[in-house]
Design an enzyme around this catalytic site. Structure first.
Site, mmCIF file in Angstrom:
data_model
loop_
_atom_site.group_PDB
_atom_site.id
_atom_site.type_symbol
_atom_site.label_atom_id
_atom_site.label_comp_id
_atom_site.label_asym_id
_atom_site.label_seq_id
_atom_site.Cartn_x
_atom_site.Cartn_y
_atom_site.Cartn_z
ATOM 1 C CG ASP A 98 -4.994 -0.023 -11.465
ATOM 2 O OD1 ASP A 98 -5.103 1.198 -11.296
ATOM 3 O OD2 ASP A 98 -5.952 -0.825 -11.354
ATOM 4 C CG ASP A 201 -6.172 4.247 -8.320
ATOM 5 O OD1 ASP A 201 -7.122 3.461 -8.302
ATOM 6 O OD2 ASP A 201 -5.770 4.846 -7.303
ATOM 7 C CD GLU A 258 -11.035 5.340 -9.630
ATOM 8 O OE1 GLU A 258 -11.867 4.731 -8.956
ATOM 9 O OE2 GLU A 258 -9.917 5.631 -9.191
ATOM 10 C CG HIS A 330 -11.416 -2.965 -8.310
ATOM 11 N ND1 HIS A 330 -11.467 -2.144 -9.419
ATOM 12 C CD2 HIS A 330 -10.649 -2.317 -7.408
ATOM 13 C CE1 HIS A 330 -10.757 -1.061 -9.189
ATOM 14 N NE2 HIS A 330 -10.244 -1.135 -7.982
ATOM 15 C CG ASP A 331 -13.006 0.543 -6.547
ATOM 16 O OD1 ASP A 331 -12.375 -0.185 -5.758
ATOM 17 O OD2 ASP A 331 -12.471 1.388 -7.279
HETATM 18 C C1 GLC Z 1 -9.363 3.725 -6.832
HETATM 19 C C2 GLC Z 1 -9.317 2.221 -6.848
HETATM 20 C C3 GLC Z 1 -9.693 1.720 -5.493
HETATM 21 C C4 GLC Z 1 -8.698 2.241 -4.498
HETATM 22 C C5 GLC Z 1 -8.551 3.749 -4.591
HETATM 23 C C6 GLC Z 1 -7.302 4.213 -3.911
HETATM 24 O O1 GLC Z 1 -10.618 4.212 -6.568
HETATM 25 O O2 GLC Z 1 -10.139 1.737 -7.858
HETATM 26 O O3 GLC Z 1 -9.775 0.325 -5.440
HETATM 27 O O4 GLC Z 1 -9.113 1.895 -3.206
HETATM 28 O O5 GLC Z 1 -8.444 4.216 -5.908
HETATM 29 O O6 GLC Z 1 -6.181 3.841 -4.650
#
Ligand code: GLC
Length: 558
Positions: A98, A201, A258, A330-331
């Protein structure tokens, strides 16, 4: 379209904290992951994305990094990481980490130095502004985890810093070329260690609308969702192009962004042949029914909404590049609990959802436990939640006038902790995840729903996923399933989600997304049944007679 080394692979996300605990402290770790590499090979995955394992105070479960060059002792050591990369490679698996560079932790050395000397070089790594009690903030944007994006700079009551997420996640100032150089150096340091690439991310947030300014409030807290600013901001592409040129492109590394709130006209820049990312996640199904005002106002998507969103996403990138397709991460809550109606979470329905998503054009990503049909945990109490987002949404619901019971029910459906409960390896206490006490409670259904109960059992969800992966990799159908175009079939027929993958051959994926039987007209004569989530398939020359929740994958004449 240029062919890339990763196109034909299946990717798998590991949330290390909840995957496998090798030392009994209740927290999954890298040695646990190493011990499961043969499992991953058996499943057929060839790219593994690890959620963050860097040193972190864990305000946001590792997405608040205090040292980009280390491994958190909770997860192991750098030697463990090197061993993981090497042993994975021996098994044909690339490890992807990540990359969290919109922000770091407030415990990162850069931020500590910025606090020591806000006017010095490290002050320029962040967004720090002068501010005095009673003055308006530089902007009224609401952070993703609630409250304003500004916080007093420790040790400096007359200064504030910007954070899009938690206050322990100060945003990095990408306008500063020195900061950018530090980040590229770090990425290349990891790629030199043999990483296959990165999942990137929250990346769209790196470009801020400057100078900061207010937008009309969208809740009675006087704040405005930060997404409103993103819609007006130009220029993120310039940073991301530079990052790719300085890092990933030098290594032919895999990168998956993402990316939310992207502009359609930017898609070729993002994931086109020479895009700055290899791929980006398709979040369009995830966004269905989500209400910006809070989870308590959101509704669960219907089968029709799911289908239309998936087809629209496929059409949007058709000639441009590869999306990464997911039903969960995971979100998000577990896909089978989110997209299948309550009471309909049979193995057949789980396979239908998984298969429909997996066979879309793009790179399939499984999230750990998806291959078993793991579900949302039920019976959460407030004290059991760990996730900052969930706790904020609970408060939002209370402020909107819900009772504590209603608020708990609402957040239980959406909580990110649903996907973070430990992996269910077997029926032993600790679910084979740990010999200690798991850091987050297990889903009590682990006694029946676990890998040991499914491995090698014909008809299990797990064996179905293995067949899906094998089919997409097969010599006969791989080319079509990887590169063939997606052509929706009878898209207007209610609760039917069917599409053709048309390439060297023509494969029809037909799913009856409901608890009633349904007939479907065939686009061409049947050639061969490739996969079926039930034991039989009822078909005549022109029609498939689909049973409730039936998914059939067939070759038809092309
Ligand atoms: C992304 C991650 C998430 C995190 C956020 C801040 O959305 O997937 O888990 O809380 O970024 O880093």
């Amino acid at each position: 379209m240029q062919r890339k080394w990763w196109h034909g692979k299946t990717a798998y996300q590991i949330y290390p904290k909840s995957f496998c605990d090798s030392n009994g402290d209740g927290i999954g770790d890298l040695r646990g992951v190493i011990s499961k590499l043969d499992y991953l090979r058996e499943l057929g995955v060839e790219i593994v994305w690890l959620s963050p394992v860097y040193p972190s105070p864990m305000a946001d479960q590792g997405y608040d990094i205090s040292d980009y060059y280390g491994i958190d002792p909770r997860f192991g050591t750098m030697d463990d990481m090197d061993e993981l990369i090497a042993k994975a490679r021996e098994r044909g698996i690339s490890i992807v980490m990540d990359l969290v560079v919109n922000h770091c932790s407030d415990e990162h050395e850069w931020f500590r130095r910025a606090c020591e000397d806000p006017d010095g070089p490290y002050g320029q790594f962040f967004y720090i502004r002068d501010w005095h009690e009673g003055e308006p903030l530089p902007c009224n944007w609401r952070s993703y985890f609630g409250g304003p994006c500004w916080e007093t700079l420790p040790g400096h009551p007359d200064k504030i810093y910007f954070h899009a997420f938690h206050k322990k996640q100060p945003d990095l100032n990408w306008e500063n070329p020195k900061l950018r150089r530090e980040i590229y150096k770090m990425i290349n340091w990891w790629l030199d260690r043999g990483l296959g690439g990165f999942r990137i991310d929250a990346i769209i947030n790196i470009k801020k609308l400057l100078p900061f300014r207010d937008f009309p409030a969208d809740r009675d807290d006087g704040l405005c969702a930060i997404q409103r600013m993103l819609a007006e901001t130009e220029g993120v592409n310039v940073f991301l192009r530079e990052m790719a040129d300085e890092t990933f492109c030098l290594y032919d590394a895999f990168s998956v962004g993402e990316v939310f709130n992207e502009k359609t006209e930017d898609l070729p820049l993002i994931i086109g042949d020479d895009g700055y990312f290899s791929s980006m996640f398709d979040f369009s199904e995830h966004l269905l029914g989500l209400d910006r005002r809070g989870w308590h106002l959101s509704h669960l998507p219907t089968a029709e909404e799911y289908k239309q969103a998936a087809f629209a996403a496929q059409a949007r990138v058709a000639d441009i590049g590869f999306l990464s397709n997911i039903i969960e991460n995971h979100d998000e809550p577990r896909g089978v609990s989110h997209y299948l109606p309550q009471g309909e979470r049979s193995d057949a329905a789980k396979k239908l959802l998984g298969g429909l998503n997996f066979l879309l054009r793009g790179l399939p990503f499984l999230y750990q436990g998806q291959e078993l049909g793991m579900e949302n945990r039920t019976g959460w109490t407030l004290g059991e939640f760990d996730d900052v987002n969930t706790l904020d949404q609970y408060e939002v619901a209370l402020r909107a006038g819900l009772t504590p019971e209603q608020a708990l029910r609402a957040v239980s459906l959406y909580s990110r902790d649903n996907a973070r409960t430990p992996f269910q390896w077997d029926a032993s206490p600790g679910a084979g995840f740990t010999t200690g006490t798991p850091w987050l409670p297990l889903n009590p259904n682990y006694r029946e729903l676990n890998l040991a109960a499914q491995r090698g059992r014909e008809g299990s969800v797990y064996e179905f996923y293995r067949s899906l992966i094998a089919l997409r990799k097969s010599g006969e159908y791989g080319e079509t399933l990887v590169y063939g175009e997606t052509v929706p079939w009878l898209a207007e027929q209610r609760n039917l989600m069917a599409y053709l993958r048309r390439g060297e051959r023509t494969v029809l994926v037909a799913g009856n997304f409901q608890g009633e039987p349904q007939d479907m007209r065939l686009p061409a004569p049947l050639r061969k049944l490739l996969l079926n989530n039930l034991e039989t398939l009822d078909a005549d020359g022109e029609t498939l007679h689909l049973a409730p929740w039936q998914l059939a994958v067939v070759e038809v004449e092309g």
